[in-house]
Design a protein around this motif. Structure first.
Motif, PDB file in Angstrom:
ATOM      1  N   THR A 275       0.793  -1.240   0.000  1.00 53.02           N
ATOM      2  CA  THR A 275       0.000   0.000   0.000  1.00 53.02           C
ATOM      3  C   THR A 275       0.824   1.289   0.000  1.00 53.02           C
ATOM      4  N   LEU A 276       2.096   1.233   0.341  1.00 56.52           N
ATOM      5  CA  LEU A 276       2.930   2.447   0.296  1.00 56.52           C
ATOM      6  C   LEU A 276       3.379   2.700  -1.144  1.00 56.52           C
ATOM      7  N   PRO A 277       3.831   3.910  -1.451  1.00 55.35           N
ATOM      8  CA  PRO A 277       4.347   4.186  -2.806  1.00 55.35           C
ATOM      9  C   PRO A 277       5.493   3.232  -3.153  1.00 55.35           C
ATOM     10  N   THR A 278       5.594   2.857  -4.435  1.00 62.77           N
ATOM     11  CA  THR A 278       6.688   1.954  -4.829  1.00 62.77           C
ATOM     12  C   THR A 278       8.031   2.686  -4.811  1.00 62.77           C
ATOM     13  N   ASP A 279       8.012   3.994  -4.949  1.00 58.26           N
ATOM     14  CA  ASP A 279       9.241   4.786  -4.835  1.00 58.26           C
ATOM     15  C   ASP A 279       9.654   4.823  -3.359  1.00 58.26           C
ATOM     16  N   PHE A 280      10.828   4.248  -3.049  1.00 61.00           N
ATOM     17  CA  PHE A 280      11.205   4.088  -1.635  1.00 61.00           C
ATOM     18  C   PHE A 280      11.372   5.434  -0.924  1.00 61.00           C
ATOM     19  N   GLU A 281      11.934   6.428  -1.640  1.00 70.54           N
ATOM     20  CA  GLU A 281      12.104   7.754  -1.007  1.00 70.54           C
ATOM     21  C   GLU A 281      10.755   8.307  -0.541  1.00 70.54           C
ATOM     22  N   GLN A 282       9.754   8.192  -1.410  1.00 67.59           N
ATOM     23  CA  GLN A 282       8.411   8.678  -1.056  1.00 67.59           C
ATOM     24  C   GLN A 282       7.836   7.892   0.119  1.00 67.59           C
ATOM     25  N   ALA A 283       8.033   6.568   0.065  1.00 66.24           N
ATOM     26  CA  ALA A 283       7.506   5.716   1.134  1.00 66.24           C
ATOM     27  C   ALA A 283       8.156   6.070   2.471  1.00 66.24           C
ATOM     28  N   ALA A 284       9.470   6.284   2.446  1.00 63.73           N
ATOM     29  CA  ALA A 284      10.191   6.623   3.680  1.00 63.73           C
ATOM     30  C   ALA A 284       9.726   7.979   4.219  1.00 63.73           C
ATOM     31  N   ASP A 285       9.508   8.935   3.322  1.00 68.32           N
ATOM     32  CA  ASP A 285       8.986  10.247   3.750  1.00 68.32           C
ATOM     33  C   ASP A 285       7.646  10.072   4.460  1.00 68.32           C
ATOM     34  N   GLN A 286       6.804   9.223   3.888  1.00 63.22           N
ATOM     35  CA  GLN A 286       5.469   9.024   4.448  1.00 63.22           C
ATOM     36  C   GLN A 286       5.545   8.349   5.826  1.00 63.22           C
ATOM     37  N   LEU A 287       6.403   7.339   5.931  1.00 59.70           N
ATOM     38  CA  LEU A 287       6.568   6.668   7.232  1.00 59.70           C
ATOM     39  C   LEU A 287       7.048   7.666   8.284  1.00 59.70           C
ATOM     40  N   GLU A 288       8.052   8.470   7.924  1.00 58.25           N
ATOM     41  CA  GLU A 288       8.583   9.438   8.900  1.00 58.25           C
ATOM     42  C   GLU A 288       7.533  10.472   9.292  1.00 58.25           C
ATOM     43  N   ALA A 289       6.711  10.881   8.325  1.00 54.69           N
ATOM     44  CA  ALA A 289       5.686  11.894   8.620  1.00 54.69           C
ATOM     45  C   ALA A 289       4.597  11.346   9.551  1.00 54.69           C
ATOM     46  N   SER A 290       4.475  10.024   9.626  1.00 58.88           N
ATOM     47  CA  SER A 290       3.440   9.427  10.497  1.00 58.88           C
ATOM     48  C   SER A 290       3.923   9.249  11.936  1.00 58.88           C
ATOM     49  N   LEU A 291       5.216   9.517  12.189  1.00 63.81           N
ATOM     50  CA  LEU A 291       5.780   9.236  13.508  1.00 63.81           C
ATOM     51  C   LEU A 291       5.374  10.286  14.536  1.00 63.81           C
ATOM     52  N   LYS A 292       5.325   9.851  15.769  1.00 64.07           N
ATOM     53  CA  LYS A 292       5.039  10.739  16.902  1.00 64.07           C
ATOM     54  C   LYS A 292       6.119  11.813  17.021  1.00 64.07           C
ATOM     55  N   GLN A 293       5.719  12.991  17.447  1.00 66.60           N
ATOM     56  CA  GLN A 293       6.707  14.032  17.742  1.00 66.60           C
ATOM     57  C   GLN A 293       7.362  13.695  19.081  1.00 66.60           C
ATOM     58  N   VAL A 294       8.685  13.686  19.100  1.00 67.22           N
ATOM     59  CA  VAL A 294       9.376  13.428  20.375  1.00 67.22           C
ATOM     60  C   VAL A 294      10.149  14.679  20.765  1.00 67.22           C
ATOM     61  N   PRO A 295      10.338  14.888  22.086  1.00 67.74           N
ATOM     62  CA  PRO A 295      11.070  16.089  22.498  1.00 67.74           C
ATOM     63  C   PRO A 295      12.483  16.077  21.942  1.00 67.74           C
TER      64      PRO A 295
END
Length: 388
Positions: A65-85
């Motif tokens: 379900t993620l984009p086949t372009d790995f750079e895009q997929a990695a951007d999306q995964l990182e954008a879904s992460l919790k904000q940490v101090p």
């Protein structure tokens, strides 16, 4: 890993709610994410799976379900992460581990095992971007399993990256350098090249052994203990170099790193700790009974009477010779006591040893024995019979 657990009962840490949260935050990160498709794939058959298999199963749903372009997929995964101090040198990550849970701002905790699995597969052809993503993930869960394929496939790049991470303000990232490169990490893929030759990790461990975070130092101790299983001489050299004049924190780390070799009575390791001399004096070993049933306990009593002219530093462990299925016995060493005896001093030490069945040991009724190991030298073999 952040949490040491028995795998099976808590396979439910990766459950339907984790799937729902993952879908929600990936959709939040990118409106085009096929959330329904992801959740359908991730939930299908999830219940029947064991813990590690659940992470792999979610990882396959991400692949679909993620984009086949790995750079895009990695951007999306990182954008879904919790904000940490923002981390700062000297903060104590142990105190914040409980906070590593998903909330409204994004994902953290067990969901991210699947992210690591995904990156270790889809990202192997894009190692620089993949390592950047693992840097983000490890601050919210751990990337110690996911980084291992990169150490195997891209050793130069990965070691150069980990060397830069030594100065990272996040203790989670600095710990990843040590934990991710452990040759024999429990649950992790074995790093056979580092089992055979651990020298690439040694400069990293040398820097981290005085890290301000105990959480990082504990990983270094476990890593050195791993190395000691295959290269005891290397640990002895390390002790001879780094133990003299060591600050207390490093001394404690090196003690933990030496635990397997000390229990094994390894002479040079004992000598490095000033425990190399055989005990000068008398030792008697007695048991409170000579027949004991599975589930009951024995009381061991060791009497030490020092006859040397100088104080003696002693490491006293005890060994139980368990009967095996083939009728032979094999000794298992248990931690005892560290002590110093003055000339002429007599000391009595008692220990209760239970013979309760545990998942990692099966008891066979019949002749057993117990002895003690003082500075690596065995004394006082005392037989007993175990009954069903």
């Amino acid at each position: 890993m952040h949490t040491h657990v028995n795998m099976e009962p808590f396979k439910n840490l990766i459950n339907a709610e984790v799937v729902r949260q993952t879908g929600h935050h990936l959709k939040r990160a990118d409106a085009s994410f096929k959330r329904q498709r992801f959740e359908q794939l991730a939930l299908d058959g999830l219940e029947a799976l064991a813990f590690k298999d659940r992470a792999r199963h979610l990882s396959r749903a991400l692949h679909a379900t993620l984009p086949t372009d790995f750079e895009q997929a990695a951007d999306q995964l990182e954008a879904s992460l919790k904000q940490v101090p923002q981390p700062h040198m000297g903060h104590d990550p142990d105190k914040e581990l409980g906070a590593l849970q998903t909330d409204d701002t994004g994902l953290a905790g067990w969901a991210l095992w699947a992210f690591g699995e995904y990156i270790a597969n889809a990202g192997l052809a894009h190692p620089e971007r993949a390592l950047k993503a693992l840097h983000a993930i490890t601050q919210r869960f751990t990337a110690e399993f996911a980084i291992r394929p990169f150490i195997i496939e891209h050793p130069e790049l990965t070691f150069a990256t980990m060397a830069r991470w030594l100065d990272d303000p996040s203790a989670h990232v600095r710990r990843l350098v040590s934990e991710g490169s452990r040759p024999r990490l429990p649950w992790g893929q074995r790093l056979q090249a580092l089992v055979q030759d651990p020298s690439p990790t040694l400069p990293l461990l040398q820097r981290l052994q005085d890290d301000p975070s105990e959480y990082v130092r504990r990983s270094v101790a476990n890593h050195l203990n791993d190395i000691a299983k295959d290269h005891p001489g290397l640990l002895v050299n390390w002790l001879n170099t780094h133990l003299p004049d060591a600050p207390d924190a490093r001394r404690s780390l090196l003690r933990h790193a030496s635990r397997s070799l000390i229990k094994a009575g390894h002479a040079d390791t004992l000598a490095a700790w000033g425990l190399g001399q055989p005990f000068e004096g008398d030792i008697t070993v007695t048991l409170d009974r000579h027949r004991v049933a599975v589930g009951e306990a024995l009381t061991l009593q060791v009497t030490l009477h020092a006859r040397g002219r100088t104080p003696q530093a002693l490491e006293v462990d005890y060994r139980v010779h368990h009967l095996k299925a083939n009728g032979e016995t094999s000794p298992k060493t248990f931690k005892g006591k560290r002590l110093t005896l003055q000339p002429g001093e007599r000391l009595v030490w008692q220990k209760v040893h239970t013979l309760k069945p545990i998942s990692t040991r099966r008891y066979y009724p019949g002749p057993h024995a117990l002895d003690v190991q003082v500075n690596g030298v065995v004394h006082g073999l005392t037989p007993f019979v175990l009954t069903a």
